[in-house]
Design an enzyme around this catalytic site. Sequence first.
Site, mmCIF file in Angstrom:
data_model
loop_
_atom_site.group_PDB
_atom_site.id
_atom_site.type_symbol
_atom_site.label_atom_id
_atom_site.label_comp_id
_atom_site.label_asym_id
_atom_site.label_seq_id
_atom_site.Cartn_x
_atom_site.Cartn_y
_atom_site.Cartn_z
ATOM 1 N N HIS A 14 7.032 -4.477 -2.931
ATOM 2 C CA HIS A 14 6.093 -3.803 -3.824
ATOM 3 C C HIS A 14 6.229 -4.414 -5.223
ATOM 4 O O HIS A 14 6.826 -5.436 -5.420
ATOM 5 C CB HIS A 14 6.448 -2.316 -3.938
ATOM 6 C CG HIS A 14 6.350 -1.532 -2.678
ATOM 7 N ND1 HIS A 14 5.158 -1.100 -2.155
ATOM 8 C CD2 HIS A 14 7.313 -1.058 -1.847
ATOM 9 C CE1 HIS A 14 5.383 -0.381 -1.070
ATOM 10 N NE2 HIS A 14 6.683 -0.352 -0.850
ATOM 11 N N CYS A 37 4.738 -3.201 3.068
ATOM 12 C CA CYS A 37 5.576 -2.062 3.426
ATOM 13 C C CYS A 37 4.988 -1.249 4.590
ATOM 14 O O CYS A 37 4.998 -1.712 5.717
ATOM 15 C CB CYS A 37 5.848 -1.198 2.205
ATOM 16 S SG CYS A 37 7.285 -0.114 2.398
#
Length: 248
Positions: free
Chosen positions: A192, A93
């Site tokens: 994630h 990310c």
Amino acid sequence: MELRVAHLYPGVMNLYGDRGNALALRTRAERRGIACTIIPVNIGDPFDPGAVDLLLIGGGQDREQRRIAPDLLQRGPAIREAVDAGLPALAVCGGYQLFGHRYIDHDGSIIPGIGVFDLETRHPGPIADRCIGDVVVETPFGEVVGFENHGGRTYLAPGQEPFGAVVAGFGNNAADRTEGARRGNAIGTYLHGSLLPKNPALADALILAALRRRYGDRVTLPPLDDVAALRAHEAARAAALRRARRPA
């Protein structure tokens, strides 16, 4: 054998439990009798990427990215050199965005990246929807599942290989169905969750690449009992596919 894992900015870049990726690598190595040392690398710490076997960086919001960016930029040339020499890496990310060339915020301000991946991330504006939800991605490592939550849209340069193709979810930019990026043994992704505990094949691919780089191509990994990990994988996959089938 031993495995040395450098974890960049673990106290800052740890959105949605990304620290679990380091724990998964250590657990899977130690279950096979492989010693594993997790080396935290914080702002200002001495660090030689050529002296470790694997590199991790997690996600963070814009303010965390701005906080680490000056320190990361100083480390950029050494990290790129190590990746070009085969160092396995996982950038998640916000870390993934900073492993590209730049992140352009919604107000036009630029957070410079280190250019491991040939890509740019741009925020479409403060009123744009975020890319949020469970994800399924087809990759060279098999099916990978995770959770994404990002406002920026990432665009790969021509010739930049993606990590995989989106089956369910948004991916890099909610348009071209790509997710993440790859360069050698380095992987960038928005996923994630944390990612590696529910994707044991990907975790093992990173471990194997790291060990073979250090000990030679004859290294193999004995299989593990992955019933719990695969159950988590299937639950995340089912959640992503249910969401993808809902009417807009």
